[in-house]
Design a protein around this motif. Structure first.
Motif, PDB file in Angstrom:
ATOM      1  N   UNK A 137       0.828  -1.203   0.000  1.00  0.00           N
ATOM      2  CA  UNK A 137       0.000   0.000   0.000  1.00  0.00           C
ATOM      3  C   UNK A 137       0.862   1.253   0.000  1.00  0.00           C
ATOM      4  N   UNK A 138       1.916   1.246   0.810  1.00  0.00           N
ATOM      5  CA  UNK A 138       2.832   2.389   0.858  1.00  0.00           C
ATOM      6  C   UNK A 138       3.529   2.567  -0.480  1.00  0.00           C
ATOM      7  N   UNK A 139       4.063   1.494  -1.008  1.00  0.00           N
ATOM      8  CA  UNK A 139       4.839   1.566  -2.248  1.00  0.00           C
ATOM      9  C   UNK A 139       3.990   2.034  -3.424  1.00  0.00           C
ATOM     10  N   UNK A 140       2.737   1.636  -3.457  1.00  0.00           N
ATOM     11  CA  UNK A 140       1.862   2.037  -4.568  1.00  0.00           C
ATOM     12  C   UNK A 140       1.572   3.534  -4.558  1.00  0.00           C
ATOM     13  N   UNK A 141       1.765   4.195  -3.425  1.00  0.00           N
ATOM     14  CA  UNK A 141       1.572   5.651  -3.387  1.00  0.00           C
ATOM     15  C   UNK A 141       2.803   6.402  -3.871  1.00  0.00           C
ATOM     16  N   UNK A 142       3.878   5.668  -4.186  1.00  0.00           N
ATOM     17  CA  UNK A 142       5.090   6.314  -4.693  1.00  0.00           C
ATOM     18  C   UNK A 142       6.048   6.761  -3.630  1.00  0.00           C
ATOM     19  N   UNK A 143       5.978   6.149  -2.448  1.00  0.00           N
ATOM     20  CA  UNK A 143       6.908   6.528  -1.391  1.00  0.00           C
ATOM     21  C   UNK A 143       7.376   5.270  -0.670  1.00  0.00           C
ATOM     22  N   UNK A 144       7.993   5.452   0.484  1.00  0.00           N
ATOM     23  CA  UNK A 144       8.528   4.336   1.253  1.00  0.00           C
ATOM     24  C   UNK A 144       8.393   4.664   2.735  1.00  0.00           C
ATOM     25  N   UNK A 145       8.679   3.691   3.577  1.00  0.00           N
ATOM     26  CA  UNK A 145       8.728   3.937   5.010  1.00  0.00           C
ATOM     27  C   UNK A 145      10.132   4.396   5.388  1.00  0.00           C
ATOM     28  N   UNK A 146      10.342   4.652   6.650  1.00  0.00           N
ATOM     29  CA  UNK A 146      11.676   5.019   7.109  1.00  0.00           C
ATOM     30  C   UNK A 146      12.416   3.789   7.617  1.00  0.00           C
ATOM     31  N   UNK A 147      11.832   3.106   8.582  1.00  0.00           N
ATOM     32  CA  UNK A 147      12.383   1.853   9.098  1.00  0.00           C
ATOM     33  C   UNK A 147      11.222   0.879   9.191  1.00  0.00           C
ATOM     34  N   UNK A 148      11.104   0.025   8.197  1.00  0.00           N
ATOM     35  CA  UNK A 148       9.917  -0.825   8.055  1.00  0.00           C
ATOM     36  C   UNK A 148      10.000  -2.076   8.915  1.00  0.00           C
ATOM     37  N   UNK A 149      10.411  -1.911  10.153  1.00  0.00           N
ATOM     38  CA  UNK A 149      10.413  -3.024  11.088  1.00  0.00           C
ATOM     39  C   UNK A 149       8.988  -3.222  11.620  1.00  0.00           C
ATOM     40  N   UNK A 150       8.696  -4.442  12.048  1.00  0.00           N
ATOM     41  CA  UNK A 150       7.348  -4.746  12.526  1.00  0.00           C
ATOM     42  C   UNK A 150       6.968  -3.905  13.741  1.00  0.00           C
ATOM     43  N   UNK A 151       7.948  -3.409  14.478  1.00  0.00           N
ATOM     44  CA  UNK A 151       7.630  -2.564  15.638  1.00  0.00           C
ATOM     45  C   UNK A 151       7.090  -1.200  15.218  1.00  0.00           C
ATOM     46  N   UNK A 152       7.348  -0.792  13.972  1.00  0.00           N
ATOM     47  CA  UNK A 152       6.878   0.503  13.482  1.00  0.00           C
ATOM     48  C   UNK A 152       5.611   0.405  12.640  1.00  0.00           C
ATOM     49  N   UNK A 153       5.031  -0.787  12.573  1.00  0.00           N
ATOM     50  CA  UNK A 153       3.713  -0.989  11.977  1.00  0.00           C
ATOM     51  C   UNK A 153       2.766  -1.271  13.136  1.00  0.00           C
ATOM     52  N   UNK A 154       1.701  -0.524  13.246  1.00  0.00           N
ATOM     53  CA  UNK A 154       0.779  -0.693  14.371  1.00  0.00           C
ATOM     54  C   UNK A 154      -0.618  -1.018  13.864  1.00  0.00           C
ATOM     55  N   UNK A 155      -1.319  -1.821  14.647  1.00  0.00           N
ATOM     56  CA  UNK A 155      -2.685  -2.206  14.275  1.00  0.00           C
ATOM     57  C   UNK A 155      -3.660  -1.299  15.005  1.00  0.00           C
ATOM     58  N   UNK A 156      -4.372  -0.492  14.243  1.00  0.00           N
ATOM     59  CA  UNK A 156      -5.350   0.432  14.814  1.00  0.00           C
ATOM     60  C   UNK A 156      -6.588  -0.346  15.269  1.00  0.00           C
ATOM     61  N   UNK A 157      -7.445   0.268  16.089  1.00  0.00           N
ATOM     62  CA  UNK A 157      -8.633  -0.442  16.593  1.00  0.00           C
ATOM     63  C   UNK A 157      -9.524  -1.013  15.493  1.00  0.00           C
ATOM     64  N   UNK A 158      -9.536  -0.392  14.309  1.00  0.00           N
ATOM     65  CA  UNK A 158     -10.367  -0.915  13.217  1.00  0.00           C
ATOM     66  C   UNK A 158      -9.645  -1.971  12.385  1.00  0.00           C
ATOM     67  N   UNK A 159      -8.434  -2.366  12.823  1.00  0.00           N
ATOM     68  CA  UNK A 159      -7.682  -3.411  12.136  1.00  0.00           C
ATOM     69  C   UNK A 159      -6.771  -2.923  11.037  1.00  0.00           C
ATOM     70  N   UNK A 160      -6.852  -1.635  10.678  1.00  0.00           N
ATOM     71  CA  UNK A 160      -6.000  -1.074   9.630  1.00  0.00           C
ATOM     72  C   UNK A 160      -4.577  -0.885  10.176  1.00  0.00           C
ATOM     73  N   UNK A 161      -3.588  -1.163   9.333  1.00  0.00           N
ATOM     74  CA  UNK A 161      -2.197  -0.962   9.724  1.00  0.00           C
ATOM     75  C   UNK A 161      -1.845   0.513   9.608  1.00  0.00           C
ATOM     76  N   UNK A 162      -1.255   1.059  10.669  1.00  0.00           N
ATOM     77  CA  UNK A 162      -0.730   2.418  10.659  1.00  0.00           C
ATOM     78  C   UNK A 162       0.781   2.386  10.730  1.00  0.00           C
ATOM     79  N   UNK A 163       1.397   3.529  10.526  1.00  0.00           N
ATOM     80  CA  UNK A 163       2.858   3.604  10.419  1.00  0.00           C
ATOM     81  C   UNK A 163       3.386   4.700  11.346  1.00  0.00           C
ATOM     82  N   UNK A 164       4.503   4.414  12.020  1.00  0.00           N
ATOM     83  CA  UNK A 164       5.105   5.388  12.929  1.00  0.00           C
ATOM     84  C   UNK A 164       6.619   5.423  12.727  1.00  0.00           C
TER      85      UNK A 164
END
Length: 273
Positions: free
Chosen positions: A152-179
């Protein structure tokens, strides 16, 4: 880890005024402030980092002929704050789930928590660890959601900073967020290398959990299929990097090597052709 936090009265906040009132006085660099309607995080600029370490890491990457390992500078201080604010706003504009920046200044910024007020939002890594007891299918389902979140991130034409699993969070609605966006790989590396770098970070941070759940063989097949969805240049960068990691497959399966070496070996087991 206990996160320092402060309860706030149930009144509407002037976010800019709140930031200026607390950015220099709060006792910790990062603090959580809880009020009935929302939870806020205030992040203050830390110390600046020297650039010499990045020159050293750059030399190592060139020596190994692995450009994907070229260091992405995080100079700390005001620069890191400005980078994170800019990245959060850019990612939000691309439709990605990140903390909302509510106010910013040179010395820090205020953002809204991704989860429900007063509640922690678990990282994908923590959720995967907790799912091990439920079996490989539960772990694989979470891991696959992490892969899809990278796409999903890559398709927007960008990237994460440090794509470790600790920086991907599961929001209450189940959607993955990024920090965690104190650095910007795309300012240093071509985007295909950034995407390969995201893939390697995610693999390294999750392979050991897959191994604990006896899910590595099934995950390897899913990984190979997912890698084919990357751009041709990103696929080539990832393939070249994996080929130069072949030495990791010769490491013995022994706890005497230490946790870091074991995790590198498990990552190789996930990534190998």
């Amino acid at each position: 880890m206990t996160v320092p936090s402060t309860a706030l009265p149930s009144t509407a906040l002037d976010y800019d005024a709140f930031l200026l009132a607390h950015v220099h006085s709060q006792p910790h660099a990062v603090m959580r402030y809880v009020q009935p309607s929302e939870t806020l995080w205030l992040k203050r600029a830390g110390r600046s980092h020297g650039a010499w370490r990045y020159r050293l890491l750059g030399a190592v990457a060139r020596g190994l002929h692995m450009p994907v390992l070229a260091p992405v500078p995080n100079l700390g201080g005001h620069t890191a704050i400005a980078t994170e604010v800019s990245r959060l706003r850019d990612l939000a504009a691309r439709g990605l789930r990140v903390p909302e920046v509510l106010a910013a200044c040179d010395d820090g910024f205020l953002m809204r928590h991704l989860g429900a007020p007063g509640e922690d939002t678990p990282s994908l890594g923590n959720e995967m660890e907790q799912a091990v007891a439920r079996g490989s299918a539960a772990v694989l389902a979470l891991w696959k959601q992490g892969l899809q979140s990278l796409t999903k991130v890559h398709k927007t034409g960008t990237c994460l900073s440090q794509a470790f699993a600790r920086n991907l969070v599961r929001c209450p609605d189940g959607v993955i967020g990024y920090i965690d966006f104190e650095d910007d790989p795309s300012a240093t590396l071509p985007l295909p290398l950034c995407h390969a770098r995201d893939a390697l970070c995610f693999a390294h941070s999750t392979a050991w959990i897959l191994q604990a759940a006896a899910a590595l063989p099934a995950a390897r097949a899913q990984w190979q299929a997912w890698a084919q969805t990357l751009s041709p240049d990103a696929q080539q960068a990832l393939s070249d990097s994996v080929a130069r990691m072949a030495w990791a497959g010769r490491l013995p399966d022994s706890k005497k090597l230490g946790r870091d070496a074991q995790r590198i070996r498990m990552a190789w087991e996930l990534l190998r052709p």
